[in-house]
Design a protein around this motif. Structure first.
Motif, short mmCIF file in Angstrom:
data_model
loop_
_atom_site.label_atom_id
_atom_site.label_comp_id
_atom_site.label_asym_id
_atom_site.label_seq_id
_atom_site.Cartn_x
_atom_site.Cartn_y
_atom_site.Cartn_z
N PRO A 197 0.95 -1.31 0.04
CA PRO A 197 -0.07 0.18 -0.06
C PRO A 197 0.89 1.28 -0.09
CG PRO A 197 -0.72 -1.60 1.66
CD PRO A 197 0.67 -2.19 1.11
N SER A 198 0.65 2.29 -0.88
CA SER A 198 1.33 3.45 -1.05
C SER A 198 0.23 4.56 -1.29
CB SER A 198 2.22 3.27 -1.73
OG SER A 198 1.77 3.23 -3.29
N GLN A 199 -0.85 4.62 -0.55
CA GLN A 199 -2.12 5.65 -0.86
C GLN A 199 -1.61 7.10 -0.13
OE1 GLN A 199 -5.94 3.37 -0.08
NE2 GLN A 199 -4.53 2.52 1.29
N VAL A 200 -1.80 7.86 -1.22
CA VAL A 200 -1.72 9.40 -0.76
C VAL A 200 -2.11 9.57 0.70
CG1 VAL A 200 -2.02 11.72 -1.30
CG2 VAL A 200 -1.25 10.21 -3.20
N GLY A 201 -1.45 10.12 1.64
CA GLY A 201 -2.07 10.63 3.02
C GLY A 201 -2.29 9.64 3.66
N ILE A 202 -1.87 8.21 3.39
CA ILE A 202 -2.40 7.05 4.37
C ILE A 202 -1.17 6.35 4.43
CG2 ILE A 202 -3.73 4.86 4.44
CD1 ILE A 202 -5.93 6.43 2.77
N ASN A 203 -0.56 5.67 3.37
CA ASN A 203 0.67 4.98 3.53
C ASN A 203 1.78 5.64 2.62
OD1 ASN A 203 -1.91 3.08 2.17
ND2 ASN A 203 -0.81 2.48 4.25
N PRO A 204 2.92 6.04 3.45
CA PRO A 204 4.23 6.46 2.71
C PRO A 204 4.56 5.66 1.70
CG PRO A 204 4.83 6.02 4.84
CD PRO A 204 3.09 5.53 4.73
N GLU A 205 5.15 6.31 0.63
CA GLU A 205 6.06 5.58 -0.42
C GLU A 205 7.05 4.67 -0.14
OE1 GLU A 205 4.82 9.44 -2.62
OE2 GLU A 205 4.68 9.01 -0.47
N LYS A 206 7.65 4.95 1.26
CA LYS A 206 9.02 4.60 1.69
C LYS A 206 9.03 2.95 1.39
CE LYS A 206 12.18 4.11 5.37
NZ LYS A 206 12.68 3.03 5.28
N ASP A 207 7.90 2.00 1.86
CA ASP A 207 8.05 0.81 1.62
C ASP A 207 8.00 0.48 -0.11
OD1 ASP A 207 7.82 0.39 4.14
OD2 ASP A 207 5.60 0.00 4.26
N VAL A 208 7.42 1.01 -0.69
CA VAL A 208 7.69 0.70 -2.34
C VAL A 208 9.28 0.92 -2.67
CG1 VAL A 208 6.83 1.24 -4.55
CG2 VAL A 208 5.11 1.04 -2.83
N ALA A 209 9.51 2.25 -2.37
CA ALA A 209 10.77 2.75 -2.42
C ALA A 209 11.97 1.87 -1.79
CB ALA A 209 11.31 4.10 -1.94
N ASP A 210 11.86 1.35 -0.77
CA ASP A 210 12.52 0.30 -0.21
C ASP A 210 12.71 -1.14 -1.23
OD1 ASP A 210 13.30 2.07 1.84
OD2 ASP A 210 11.91 1.00 3.14
N TYR A 211 11.61 -1.55 -1.56
CA TYR A 211 11.39 -2.66 -2.55
C TYR A 211 12.27 -2.15 -3.76
CZ TYR A 211 9.73 -6.19 -5.65
OH TYR A 211 9.69 -6.95 -6.59
N PHE A 212 12.23 -1.14 -4.43
CA PHE A 212 13.00 -0.71 -5.68
C PHE A 212 14.41 -0.61 -5.41
CE2 PHE A 212 8.82 0.28 -7.75
CZ PHE A 212 9.04 -0.64 -8.85
N ILE A 213 14.49 -0.10 -4.16
CA ILE A 213 16.07 0.06 -4.03
C ILE A 213 16.86 -1.30 -3.73
CG2 ILE A 213 17.66 0.91 -2.02
CD1 ILE A 213 15.58 3.33 -1.63
N LYS A 214 16.11 -2.14 -2.99
CA LYS A 214 16.64 -3.62 -2.76
C LYS A 214 16.86 -4.15 -4.33
CE LYS A 214 15.88 -7.80 -0.28
NZ LYS A 214 15.19 -8.86 -0.90
N LEU A 215 15.79 -4.05 -5.10
CA LEU A 215 15.74 -4.79 -6.40
C LEU A 215 16.81 -4.27 -7.36
CD1 LEU A 215 14.22 -6.51 -8.36
CD2 LEU A 215 12.96 -4.39 -8.99
N PHE A 216 16.93 -3.03 -7.34
CA PHE A 216 17.90 -2.36 -8.23
C PHE A 216 19.32 -2.68 -7.67
CE2 PHE A 216 14.79 1.30 -9.21
CZ PHE A 216 14.57 0.55 -10.31
N ASN A 217 19.51 -2.69 -6.34
CA ASN A 217 20.96 -2.94 -5.76
C ASN A 217 21.32 -4.43 -6.13
OD1 ASN A 217 21.97 -0.64 -4.62
ND2 ASN A 217 20.45 -0.86 -3.13
N GLU A 218 20.35 -5.52 -6.18
CA GLU A 218 20.51 -6.84 -6.56
C GLU A 218 20.95 -6.90 -7.95
OE1 GLU A 218 16.98 -8.74 -5.23
OE2 GLU A 218 17.41 -8.79 -3.30
N LYS A 219 20.29 -5.83 -8.85
CA LYS A 219 20.58 -6.20 -10.25
C LYS A 219 21.82 -5.46 -10.79
CE LYS A 219 16.92 -8.90 -11.00
NZ LYS A 219 17.16 -10.29 -11.32
N GLY A 220 22.44 -4.74 -9.91
CA GLY A 220 23.82 -4.07 -10.13
C GLY A 220 23.59 -2.66 -10.47
N PHE A 221 22.68 -2.01 -10.22
CA PHE A 221 22.32 -0.54 -10.36
C PHE A 221 22.96 0.45 -9.48
CE2 PHE A 221 19.05 -2.40 -12.83
CZ PHE A 221 18.62 -1.42 -13.86
N ASP A 222 23.66 1.31 -9.65
CA ASP A 222 24.10 2.31 -8.90
C ASP A 222 22.75 3.22 -8.41
OD1 ASP A 222 25.72 4.10 -7.55
OD2 ASP A 222 25.45 5.56 -9.31
N VAL A 223 22.48 3.34 -7.44
CA VAL A 223 21.25 3.69 -6.81
C VAL A 223 21.67 4.90 -5.76
CG1 VAL A 223 19.11 3.27 -5.22
CG2 VAL A 223 20.27 1.54 -6.74
#
Length: 96
Positions: free
Chosen positions: A15-41
């Motif tokens: 969940p990342s609903q405006v005003g209810i759930n912050p986007e941080k959890d989605v961002a953390d997912y993408f940060i982990k994924l990008f790091n695993e795939k060799g991206f500079d984040v």
């Protein structure tokens, strides 16, 4: 299941609903994924729990560049409008 479908199912489930759930959890997912795939984040916090991500991938050969741009928040699933009726849980993706 393809990697693209898995990623879509994963992020729909966060969940990342405006005003209810912050986007941080989605961002953390993408940060982990990008790091695993060799991206500079790099992460820049727009506001508390609302990070922006820049992820770059260095290819071995030069070529054209591609930019994907988007946002990680959604409108609230229940926004008080009577005509909005979910038949399924909006955070439980279903592949038909």
């Amino acid at each position: 299941m393809s990697l693209a479908i898995k990623i879509l199912k994963d992020i729909i489930s966060i969940p990342s609903q405006v005003g209810i759930n912050p986007e941080k959890d989605v961002a953390d997912y993408f940060i982990k994924l990008f790091n695993e795939k060799g991206f500079d984040v790099k992460v820049f916090e727009f506001a508390k729990n609302r990070p922006n991500i820049i992820a770059r991938y260095k290819f071995s050969k030069p070529g054209p560049k591609v930019i994907f741009n988007g946002h990680m928040d959604t409108k609230p699933a229940e926004n008080g409008e009577e005509n909005v009726k979910w038949k399924t849980n909006p955070f439980l993706p279903v592949v038909l």
